[in-house]
Design a protein around this motif. Structure first.
Motif, PDB file in Angstrom:
ATOM      1  N   PHE A   8     -35.621  12.803 -46.351  1.00 56.34           N
ATOM      2  CA  PHE A   8     -34.805  13.922 -45.872  1.00 56.34           C
ATOM      3  C   PHE A   8     -35.253  14.301 -44.470  1.00 56.34           C
ATOM      4  N   GLU A   9     -34.278  14.474 -43.565  1.00 59.18           N
ATOM      5  CA  GLU A   9     -34.673  14.925 -42.229  1.00 59.18           C
ATOM      6  C   GLU A   9     -34.285  16.380 -41.986  1.00 59.18           C
ATOM      7  N   CYS A  10     -33.015  16.713 -42.165  1.00 57.49           N
ATOM      8  CA  CYS A  10     -32.638  18.105 -41.932  1.00 57.49           C
ATOM      9  C   CYS A  10     -31.257  18.428 -42.496  1.00 57.49           C
ATOM     10  N   SER A  11     -31.007  19.728 -42.651  1.00 57.51           N
ATOM     11  CA  SER A  11     -29.691  20.236 -43.033  1.00 57.51           C
ATOM     12  C   SER A  11     -29.145  21.014 -41.849  1.00 57.51           C
ATOM     13  N   SER A  12     -27.906  20.752 -41.471  1.00 60.71           N
ATOM     14  CA  SER A  12     -27.349  21.397 -40.276  1.00 60.71           C
ATOM     15  C   SER A  12     -26.048  22.115 -40.614  1.00 60.71           C
ATOM     16  N   PRO A  13     -25.904  23.352 -40.102  1.00 64.90           N
ATOM     17  CA  PRO A  13     -24.667  24.093 -40.378  1.00 64.90           C
ATOM     18  C   PRO A  13     -23.505  23.679 -39.483  1.00 64.90           C
ATOM     19  N   ASN A  14     -23.776  22.905 -38.438  1.00 62.09           N
ATOM     20  CA  ASN A  14     -22.684  22.444 -37.573  1.00 62.09           C
ATOM     21  C   ASN A  14     -23.127  21.224 -36.762  1.00 62.09           C
ATOM     22  N   LEU A  15     -22.189  20.685 -35.997  1.00 61.75           N
ATOM     23  CA  LEU A  15     -22.465  19.459 -35.236  1.00 61.75           C
ATOM     24  C   LEU A  15     -23.591  19.661 -34.234  1.00 61.75           C
ATOM     25  N   LYS A  16     -23.577  20.810 -33.580  1.00 63.63           N
ATOM     26  CA  LYS A  16     -24.559  21.082 -32.513  1.00 63.63           C
ATOM     27  C   LYS A  16     -25.996  20.985 -32.996  1.00 63.63           C
ATOM     28  N   THR A  17     -26.212  21.409 -34.241  1.00 65.24           N
ATOM     29  CA  THR A  17     -27.580  21.463 -34.742  1.00 65.24           C
ATOM     30  C   THR A  17     -27.995  20.181 -35.474  1.00 65.24           C
ATOM     31  N   CYS A  18     -27.115  19.175 -35.493  1.00 67.72           N
ATOM     32  CA  CYS A  18     -27.480  17.884 -36.091  1.00 67.72           C
ATOM     33  C   CYS A  18     -28.566  17.232 -35.240  1.00 67.72           C
ATOM     34  N   PRO A  19     -29.343  16.296 -35.821  1.00 67.91           N
ATOM     35  CA  PRO A  19     -30.366  15.633 -35.009  1.00 67.91           C
ATOM     36  C   PRO A  19     -29.716  14.896 -33.835  1.00 67.91           C
ATOM     37  N   PRO A  20     -30.459  14.709 -32.733  1.00 67.96           N
ATOM     38  CA  PRO A  20     -29.866  13.998 -31.602  1.00 67.96           C
ATOM     39  C   PRO A  20     -29.309  12.649 -32.062  1.00 67.96           C
ATOM     40  N   PRO A  21     -28.121  12.281 -31.583  1.00 65.98           N
ATOM     41  CA  PRO A  21     -27.521  11.027 -32.055  1.00 65.98           C
ATOM     42  C   PRO A  21     -28.203   9.807 -31.435  1.00 65.98           C
ATOM     43  N   THR A  22     -29.164   9.257 -32.157  1.00 61.59           N
ATOM     44  CA  THR A  22     -29.899   8.096 -31.618  1.00 61.59           C
ATOM     45  C   THR A  22     -29.802   6.892 -32.542  1.00 61.59           C
ATOM     46  N   LEU A  23     -29.413   7.111 -33.794  1.00 62.86           N
ATOM     47  CA  LEU A  23     -29.363   6.013 -34.772  1.00 62.86           C
ATOM     48  C   LEU A  23     -27.984   5.961 -35.418  1.00 62.86           C
ATOM     49  N   PRO A  24     -27.536   4.772 -35.844  1.00 58.99           N
ATOM     50  CA  PRO A  24     -26.248   4.695 -36.531  1.00 58.99           C
ATOM     51  C   PRO A  24     -26.266   5.509 -37.819  1.00 58.99           C
ATOM     52  N   GLU A  25     -25.133   6.137 -38.138  1.00 56.42           N
ATOM     53  CA  GLU A  25     -25.122   6.874 -39.396  1.00 56.42           C
ATOM     54  C   GLU A  25     -23.847   6.662 -40.207  1.00 56.42           C
ATOM     55  N   TYR A  26     -23.986   6.928 -41.510  1.00 58.98           N
ATOM     56  CA  TYR A  26     -22.936   6.691 -42.504  1.00 58.98           C
ATOM     57  C   TYR A  26     -22.772   7.965 -43.312  1.00 58.98           C
ATOM     58  N   ALA A  27     -21.547   8.515 -43.288  1.00 54.63           N
ATOM     59  CA  ALA A  27     -21.318   9.796 -43.953  1.00 54.63           C
ATOM     60  C   ALA A  27     -20.565   9.599 -45.263  1.00 54.63           C
ATOM     61  N   PHE A  28     -20.819  10.515 -46.192  1.00 53.09           N
ATOM     62  CA  PHE A  28     -20.180  10.482 -47.515  1.00 53.09           C
ATOM     63  C   PHE A  28     -19.403  11.769 -47.714  1.00 53.09           C
ATOM     64  N   ILE A  29     -18.106  11.608 -47.965  1.00 52.78           N
ATOM     65  CA  ILE A  29     -17.227  12.778 -48.066  1.00 52.78           C
ATOM     66  C   ILE A  29     -16.291  12.586 -49.258  1.00 52.78           C
ATOM     67  N   GLY A  30     -15.705  13.680 -49.706  1.00 54.78           N
ATOM     68  CA  GLY A  30     -14.798  13.603 -50.850  1.00 54.78           C
ATOM     69  C   GLY A  30     -14.744  14.963 -51.512  1.00 54.78           C
ATOM     70  N   ARG A  31     -13.925  15.077 -52.551  1.00 54.02           N
ATOM     71  CA  ARG A  31     -13.788  16.366 -53.215  1.00 54.02           C
ATOM     72  C   ARG A  31     -15.110  16.816 -53.812  1.00 54.02           C
ATOM     73  N   SER A  32     -15.273  18.122 -53.923  1.00 57.75           N
ATOM     74  CA  SER A  32     -16.476  18.669 -54.541  1.00 57.75           C
ATOM     75  C   SER A  32     -16.651  18.061 -55.923  1.00 57.75           C
ATOM     76  N   ASN A  33     -17.878  17.689 -56.240  1.00 56.65           N
ATOM     77  CA  ASN A  33     -18.213  17.188 -57.568  1.00 56.65           C
ATOM     78  C   ASN A  33     -17.847  15.714 -57.790  1.00 56.65           C
ATOM     79  N   VAL A  34     -17.364  15.036 -56.761  1.00 57.26           N
ATOM     80  CA  VAL A  34     -16.959  13.636 -56.951  1.00 57.26           C
ATOM     81  C   VAL A  34     -18.175  12.712 -57.090  1.00 57.26           C
ATOM     82  N   GLY A  35     -19.331  13.195 -56.615  1.00 58.16           N
ATOM     83  CA  GLY A  35     -20.552  12.393 -56.768  1.00 58.16           C
ATOM     84  C   GLY A  35     -21.157  11.883 -55.469  1.00 58.16           C
ATOM     85  N   LYS A  36     -20.942  12.607 -54.372  1.00 66.38           N
ATOM     86  CA  LYS A  36     -21.471  12.177 -53.070  1.00 66.38           C
ATOM     87  C   LYS A  36     -23.006  12.182 -53.058  1.00 66.38           C
ATOM     88  N   SER A  37     -23.586  13.322 -53.452  1.00 66.49           N
ATOM     89  CA  SER A  37     -25.043  13.436 -53.407  1.00 66.49           C
ATOM     90  C   SER A  37     -25.684  12.466 -54.405  1.00 66.49           C
TER      91      SER A  37
END
Ligand code: GTP
Ligand code: MG
Length: 220
Positions: A8-37
Motif C-alpha cells: 500500500f502506498e497511499c489513499s488520495s481524495p483527488n487527482l492532485k494528491t495522487c503520487p507523482p506519476p512516475t510508474l505505469p498504473e492499472y485502475a479497477f472500477i465498477g459498481r459498488s460491491n462488484v469485487g474491485k478490492s
C-alpha cells in the motif's frame, strides 16, 4: 504462478494528491460491491491489502498499491451506490472522472462486471463514457465461483452480444473469481505485457511531463 510484491502506498481524495506519476498504473472500477478490492487482493495474493466489505461503498478514495517497485494497482471507489447523497455522488464522479481522464500514468482501466447479472444500464453507459473520452479499458467478469460454468458462459456470450450493439469491436474480456483465483494469471500476464510494450514510451512521456512541471514550478 506469477509472484508479485504489492504494498500500500497511499489513499488520495483527488487527482492532485495522487503520487507523482512516475510508474505505469492499472485502475479497477465498477459498481459498488462488484469485487474491485477483492480482485486486487487476489492479484496481490494478500488477503487484507485492500479493504473489502459485504456492504457496498467501502472504498471511498483513490488507493495506490505499488507493485515490485515498478507499477501500480489502483483501487477506485465504486459507482451506482444509491445510499450516497446526490451531492456526494456528483463530487465523487468528478474526482474519479478527473483521475481517469487526466492521469498520465494510467495505462489501462479494468471495468468490473458482476458475472451473475444481465447487462446493466449504468455499466454500459460508463463504458460509453470511457469510449468517448478515449480511455482504454478491458472488462473483468467477477464472482464466477458463485454460479455454474454453463451459467457464466451463457451470461458472457449475452453480454458480448449486448456490447456489439454499441461497439464495433469487443474489448479484451477476462473472467475472474477472487475466491478460486481464476483469471489471476491472465490478468497479470496482460499487465506485464503492457508494461513491456508501453512502459519505456510511458517513462519517456512521464519524464518530459515532470521536466515541464518542474519548469513551471520554478517560474512561479
Ligand atoms: P466498493 O469498495 O464498496 O465499491 O466494493 P468493491 O467493488 O471493492 O467490492 P469488494 O471487493 O469489497 O467485495 C464486495 C463483496 O463481494 C465482499 O463481501 C467480497 O467478499 C465479495 N466478493 C468479491 N469478489 C468475490 C468473488 O470473486 N467471489 C465471491 N464469492 N465473493 C466475492
Ligand atoms: Mg472496494
Amino acid at each position: 504462478m506469477i509472484a508479485i510484491n504489492a504494498v500500500f502506498e497511499c489513499s488520495s481524495p483527488n487527482l492532485k494528491t495522487c503520487p507523482p506519476p512516475t510508474l505505469p498504473e492499472y485502475a479497477f472500477i465498477g459498481r459498488s460491491n462488484v469485487g474491485k478490492s477483492s480482485l486486487i487482493n487476489m492479484l496481490a495474493n494478500k488477503k487484507d491489502l485492500a479493504k473489502t466489505s459485504s456492504k457496498p461503498g467501502k472504498t471511498q478514495l483513490i488507493n495506490h498499491f505499488q507493485v515490485d517497485e515498478s507499477w501500480y494497482l489502483v483501487d477506485l471507489p465504486g459507482y451506482g451506490y444509491a445510499k450516497v447523497s446526490k451531492k456526494k455522488r456528483v463530487e465523487f464522479q468528478k474526482f474519479i472522472s478527473d483521475y481517469l481522464k487526466k492521469r498520465d500514468a494510467l495505462l489501462l482501466t479494468f471495468v468490473l462486471i458482476d458475472s451473475r447479472i444481465e447487462p446493466q444500464k449504468i455499466d454500459l453507459e460508463f463504458m460509453q463514457w470511457l469510449g468517448e473520452a478515449q480511455i482504454p479499458f478491458s472488462i473483468v467478469f467477477t464472482k464466477v465461483d458463485k454460479i455454474s460454468g454453463s451459467e457464466w458462459t451463457k451470461n458472457l456470450s449475452q453480454y458480448k452480444k449486448r456490447l456489439l450493439e454499441d461497439w464495433e469491436e469487443l474489448p479484451q474480456i477476462f473472467v475472474s473469481s477472487a475466491q478460486t483465483k481464476m483469471g489471476r494469471e491472465e490478468l497479470l500476464t496482460q499487465i506485464q505485457d503492457l508494461n513491456t510494450e508501453w512502459g519505456p514510451q510511458l517513462h519517456e512521456k512521464l519524464k518530459q511531463l515532470k521536466i515541464e512541471r518542474d519548469k513551471k514550478n520554478a517560474s512561479n
